[in-house]
Scaffold this active site. Sequence first.
Site, PDB file in Angstrom:
ATOM      1  N   ASP A   1       0.870  -1.181   0.000  1.00  0.00           N
ATOM      2  CA  ASP A   1       0.000   0.000   0.000  1.00  0.00           C
ATOM      3  C   ASP A   1       0.904   1.227   0.000  1.00  0.00           C
ATOM      4  O   ASP A   1       1.718   1.397   0.913  1.00  0.00           O
ATOM      5  CB  ASP A   1      -0.896   0.028   1.242  1.00  0.00           C
ATOM      6  CG  ASP A   1      -2.010  -0.999   1.159  1.00  0.00           C
ATOM      7  OD1 ASP A   1      -2.422  -1.333   0.037  1.00  0.00           O
ATOM      8  OD2 ASP A   1      -2.460  -1.477   2.213  1.00  0.00           O
TER       9      ASP A   1
ATOM     10  N   ASP B   1     -14.390  -5.206  -3.328  1.00  0.00           N
ATOM     11  CA  ASP B   1     -14.430  -5.194  -1.861  1.00  0.00           C
ATOM     12  C   ASP B   1     -15.807  -5.687  -1.445  1.00  0.00           C
ATOM     13  O   ASP B   1     -16.815  -5.024  -1.715  1.00  0.00           O
ATOM     14  CB  ASP B   1     -14.187  -3.781  -1.328  1.00  0.00           C
ATOM     15  CG  ASP B   1     -12.781  -3.282  -1.642  1.00  0.00           C
ATOM     16  OD1 ASP B   1     -11.881  -4.125  -1.803  1.00  0.00           O
ATOM     17  OD2 ASP B   1     -12.582  -2.058  -1.721  1.00  0.00           O
TER      18      ASP B   1
END
Length: 256
Positions: A12, A131
């Site tokens: 990330d 997601d």
Amino acid sequence: MALAKRIIPCLDVDNGRVVKGVKFENIRDAGDPVEIARRYDEQGADEITFLDITASVDGRDTTLHTVERMASQVFIPLTVGGGVRTVQDIRNLLNAGADKVSINTAAVFNPEFVGEAAARFGSQCIVVAIDAKKVSGPGETPRWEIFTHGGRKPTGLDAVLWAKKMEDLGAGEILLTSMDQDGMKNGFDLGVTRAISDALGIPVIASGGVGNLEHLAAGVIEGHASAVLAASIFHFGEYTVPEAKAYMASRGIVVR
């Protein structure tokens, strides 16, 4: 012969720095994504996924520069996602050296974008990130819904049907993150992983919740995933990629 299952460390990145901490030994600068990606390449990772969580538009140039540096030093496939909204975004990332580009929120708001991207660049380099969160109660038929904005906004879209639609539009791969499990370190949501993997003919990458090597193996054996993605178990040096591969092989999983 069974296709080898892939192990994919995930970084990330915010403004060119890895933000979910990394505590590798012997890394001079724990925040530099290129150095971290090189370490994973040396360890034998199958791919690297780089998620740009920079909110600002001015961060984009930093991201492209980071991708260029990474692609020049890392020789395994590189998937880059985060803020991909236009065909030009995809072209810029591929030109910078990404092998695949991951589309998330933009696919929800404009599904045809996925079809356009696949037609323009080829399905093999278009990943759709999903997601998903469980919305069914105890005793009900399991159902998962697509959420956006980091799992905060419900869309009303059924996760399995949505994944199938993305495949039909030309996505080459699905990156499935369980929002219920993400960061919990008690394993993937095997129910949604299996439901989507079984419904699709394209590879599904399981993400969200890995805390140990058995979780990786379960993603493949019980979740039917084609690949497993993890961040913190590798970043913090709890396990190495070779250890993960050896464990998966010991469970009868074909690895590269």
